[in-house]
Design a protein around this motif. Sequence first.
Motif: not given
Length: 334
Positions: A60, A62, A139, A170, A173-174, A228-229, A231-234
Amino acid sequence: MSDISSSAPPFRHLLGIEGLSPSDISEILDLSDEYVAQNRQVDKKRSILGGRAQINLFFETSTRTQTSFELAGKRLGADVINMTATASAIKKGETLIDTAATLNAMHPDALVVRHPHSGAVALLSQKMDCSVINAGDGSHEHPTQALLDALTIRRRLGQLHGLTVAICGDILHSRVARSNIMLLNIMGAHVRAIAPPTLLPVAMERMGVEVFHDMTQGLEDVDIVMMLRLQNERMRGAFVPSTREYYHFFGLDREKLAKAKPEALIMHPGPMNRGVEIDSELADDINRSVIREQVEMGVAVRMAVLDLLSRRPGNQPPVGPDTGPETGPEGAQP
Ligand code: NCD
């Protein structure tokens, strides 16, 4: 470095925070403190990993994690190789296990892995003779992030025990949230999770956290606000109505922060989405935000982890030219 260098950790890999004891965590943080001091000097280089090879295998993308693992290995004298999934045989259909067997045949001394699937790093570690470090799996866990967060907090506030830490956003997903919740619980901190119900795992309370769906209630009197962001990708599907609405209810701004203790610190693992989970000005507020400090602590923590794992019996390099194959990796690994 102090005398701490004589001890080896009771674990061979660092796959997660789960299973670590308070003294394991304190030992890593104590050694990290020494590396923070070293990294602030002009000469940052040591040779304790001289002759060793570290492979960073990232499935992934980074920025900070991969760079800081690379810098950490190089500052300790190791040869560091970066492999990304796009450049590897994975793209040609090789299985994870075959990739592990191929890398293992090259006798690396440490393998740092990031993978989109929870549990993939643990699976891979079973096929490797060297220490494996989880740099984030799905996650599930991201142990060095939780350790660097703990180091940042400990250096600012003296200790973790008794503090109240709010983890916001989020959480579902974190991996950062999961590792932090475990570490903070182990070290005696109180953890609050603040998120909309759609972004929380089921039975969160069983992880030892107090759950809130309202920022103004959840932030009341906390010592640390960890954002926390999203995490749209998950995410598969829509978990929030819109980022605008999300910011209104769950984005950190001055009004919501006013509920926390006056000296409460703001943290974020990065990458940040300004104006989505955090107000841009607050993220840069030098009196409250320790986001840049977290990045600095990341290099020191990763140096400490690489150093400690290299001390494990069987992870030591051969003593001399004639010591033979019995001193190799198959030697003394439990
Ligand atoms: C985090 C990750 O990758 O889990 N980032 C990081 O390692 N600093 C968090 C995130 O991607 O939002």
